[in-house]
Structure formats: structure tokens, C-alpha cells
Design an enzyme around this catalytic site. Structure first.
Site, mmCIF file in Angstrom:
data_model
loop_
_atom_site.group_PDB
_atom_site.id
_atom_site.type_symbol
_atom_site.label_atom_id
_atom_site.label_comp_id
_atom_site.label_asym_id
_atom_site.label_seq_id
_atom_site.Cartn_x
_atom_site.Cartn_y
_atom_site.Cartn_z
ATOM 1 C CB CYS A 123 44.425 -18.517 101.509
ATOM 2 S SG CYS A 123 44.825 -19.667 100.172
ATOM 3 C CG HIS A 265 46.457 -14.897 100.711
ATOM 4 N ND1 HIS A 265 47.454 -15.846 100.832
ATOM 5 C CD2 HIS A 265 45.597 -15.359 99.757
ATOM 6 C CE1 HIS A 265 47.202 -16.844 99.992
ATOM 7 N NE2 HIS A 265 46.091 -16.557 99.336
ATOM 8 C CG ASN A 295 48.181 -18.681 96.927
ATOM 9 O OD1 ASN A 295 48.322 -18.974 98.104
ATOM 10 N ND2 ASN A 295 47.006 -18.384 96.403
#
Length: 352
Positions: A123, A265, A295
Site C-alpha cells: 500500500c 493511504h 482500500n
């Protein structure tokens, strides 16, 4: 001979400037109401714990490169250019284990023999790739770099695992960064990166690599799916993104209070709220779109930034920090001024 070069003629250091933004989200939208019943949870349960209401998922026959190529093409269009000197593709769900996916994306975009490589920092991948792009441009090695974050975590998530199935969506976001001047909107002013391999098992797909080659016995054990240590990821994400943001803001010569936007993020709304609270930032300065996309791993930061740019909720030139945390463990941050680019959205480009 004496140096006759005047101060005004001295070579200046290039600065990487964001000049284009592209977006690709799969057409299929999966709501909480669709995935909640098999997991024995509710829409409220998912929203309360994650802040997510819906996410996009690829259909059969679509892959990471399809999303990446579309987002990359859209970013080039946004920048008003037809090419780039280099392609960096941040992904941890490549089309194939080997070779990397970036060269195919560059080929599909008609970029000739431009160097292209995958950056796998989970990520944090887009932040890592953006920092690498900035270094290449500052060194003078390249005049422009196409940076893409693309992931299809629906291909590695166990649909019966409520700890992961509710979180992840698929998507791609891209930026064109070019050589420019520090005063321009979209300038990348400072970067910081870090890792801690001692936490490598906190978020991992155990099988499929050289340690546990993919096979039937690992299929049965579910080792080919992403497994999360939720508590550790929660604590580490808050700590690492907060610290990285403070570090990069200081490197840019700012104070945290100077920030007009923080693009973190989009892992989980509770994590985002905790980071904002630790940094002392009001909710209005936290840029996010997790409710609508979930996500999206390496695509998270560019998608959130493009969404905010589309809504014009951050002034052009505004002091901004981008930060991410991911498996590995990896983390990083970038200090930038908000770009003037208008995002372009494109559907996935399925390869014939």
C-alpha cells in the site's frame, strides 16, 4: 581559466512537478449490502469499523495491467502529452508472478522502449514510486515519469474472511511528473521512506513465492489469500504515517499546522481519523474517498488526490503531504504543493 559563469547562469536543480492525473475504476460497484450477509455482518457493522460503503471490483477477464494502462493514458491526456521517459508501476497484484507488469503497460501506451518497472511496496507503493520518480527527475536522468498505482486485491482476498473482504476494492490512479521549477503548483519538495521487515508477517500472502511455492496443500490451507494482523497493522499505520508526515513536512521547511491537505493511504477510516488527531489536523484538512472506493492499496493515494482535485476542495498550490503505510512493513511521505492538473477518468482497457 577563471570560471566565467555568472550566478544567474548556474545550472539549477530540477524539481519534479505533478502535471497530470488519471483514474480508472472498474464498472462493477459492490455495496456493503451485497457482501455483508455471507459474512454474517451488516452495512452498519462495516461502516462503523471501516468507514466504507462500497468498493469497485474487476470482472473476470480484467487484470491489473488493464486498469493501469487506462489510468496511465488518462494521466497523459490530463498532462496534455503523449509520452513519458519512464514508467513506474506500483502494485502488489501484478498480472503474472514473472515478468513484471510495467513493461506491458508502457508498450500498450505506445511509449516505445522507455524503461519500465514494478515497485512492490504494497500500500506504500505509490509513495515509493513517486519518490523514485522525483529522484530520477532531480538527477536529470529523465524529464518525465509516468507513475501509476494499480491493484486488484479482490484476486488475493478470501471472500469469506470478514477482516479483509470488507476492506479492499480494485482500481488504478496515475500521475505524470515532469521536470519543472519549485514555485510551480504540483512541485514535489521533499520525500521520506522507511521499512521494518520484522513485521513482514503482519500483512502477507504466505504462498506463491520461493519460500512456499504455490501448490494444492497451500491452496487448502488458504495461504494464497491475504492474511492480516489487524491490531498490529492499526497501531503501526498510525505511528508510521504520523511520523513520516512530521518528518517530510519539516524537510520541506513547513510546520504541520501549515498543511492545507493531508492525503493519507485510505486503509480504514478509524486509522485516518487517528492520524489526523495525532497530527492535530482538523477533519477538513484530511483528504479522502474511502467511503466510495474502500482500500485500493497502491492506487489509494492517487485516487484520493484525484477525487479531491475533481471536487476542488484544496486550493491550487496549497501545502500538501501525501503519506502511506503498507505490508513489508513499508511507509513513506511526500511534501508537495497542490497541482493545477484536472483529473481524467477512463474505463479499463481490456487487452484483446
Amino acid at each position: 581559466m577563471p570560471d566565467e559563469t555568472s550566478d544567474s547562469e548556474e545550472a539549477t536543480v530540477n524539481v519534479a512537478v505533478i502535471s497530470g492525473m488519471g483514474v480508472c475504476l472498474p464498472r462493477r460497484i459492490v455495496s456493503n449490502d451485497e457482501i455483508a450477509p455471507p459474512l454474517d455482518v451488516s452495512d452498519e457493522w462495516i461502516r462503523t469499523r471501516t468507514g466504507i460503503a462500497r468498493r469497485h471490483r474487476i470482472e473476470a477477464g480484467t487484470s491489473t495491467s488493464d486498469l493501469a494502462a487506462a489510468a496511465g493514458r488518462a494521466a497523459l491526456e490530463s498532462a496534455g502529452v503523449g509520452t513519458a521517459d519512464m514508467v513506474l508501476l506500483a502494485t502488489s497484484t501484478p498480472d503474472r508472478k514473472c515478468p513484471s507488469t510495467a513493461p506491458e503497460v508502457a508498450w500498450r501506451l505506445g511509449l516505445g522502449e522507455a524503461p519500465a518497472l514494478d515497485v512492490n511496496a504494497a500500500c506504500s507503493g505509490f509513495i515509493y514510486a513517486l519518490a523514485l520518480a522525483s529522484s530520477h527527475i532531480r538527477s536529470g536522468a529523465h524529464a518525465s515519469v509516468l507513475v501509476i498505482g494499480a491493484d486488484c486485491y479482490s484476486t488475493i482476498v478470501d471472500p469469506a474472511d470478514r477482516s479483509t473482504a470488507v476492506l479492499f476494492g480494485d482500481g488504478a490512479g496515475a500521475m505524470v511528473v515532469r521536470a519543472g521549477e519549485e514555485g510551480e503548483p504540483g512541485s514535489l519538495l521533499a520525500t521520506t521512506l522507511g521499512s521494518d521487515g520484522s513485521g513482514g508477517d503482519f500483512a502477507a500472502v504466505a504462498a506463491g513465492g520461493s519460500r512456499l511455492p504455490h501448490g494444492a496443500r497451500y491452496e487448502a490451507a488458504g495461504a494464497h489469500h491475504l492474511a492480516l494482523n489487524g491490531r498490529q497493522i492499526y497501531l503501526q499505520a498510525i505511528r508510521r504515517m504520523s511520523a513520516a508526515t512530521k518528518s517530510v513536512v519539516a524537510a520541506a521547511g513547513w510546520a504541520v499546522d501549515d498543511l492545507e491537505a493531508l492525503v493519507a493511504h485510505q486503509a480504514n477510516q478509524r486509522i485516518l481519523d487517528a492520524v489526523g488527531k495525532r497530527l492535530g489536523l482538523s477533519p477538513g484538512r484530511l483528504v479522502g474517498n474511502i467511503e466510495d472506493v474502500g482500500n485500493t492499496a497502491a492506487a489509494s493515494v492517487p485516487l484520493a488526490m484525484a477525487d479531491a482535485a475533481e471536487r476542488k476542495c484544496v486550493p491550487v498550490g496549497g501545502r500538501t503531504a501525501l503519506t502511506a503505510f503498507g505490508a513489508g512493513l513499508t511507509w513513506g511521505a511526500v511534501a508537495a504543493t497542490w497541482p493545477a492538473a484536472t483529473p481524467v477518468t477512463s474505463p479499463a482497457e481490456t487487452r484483446a
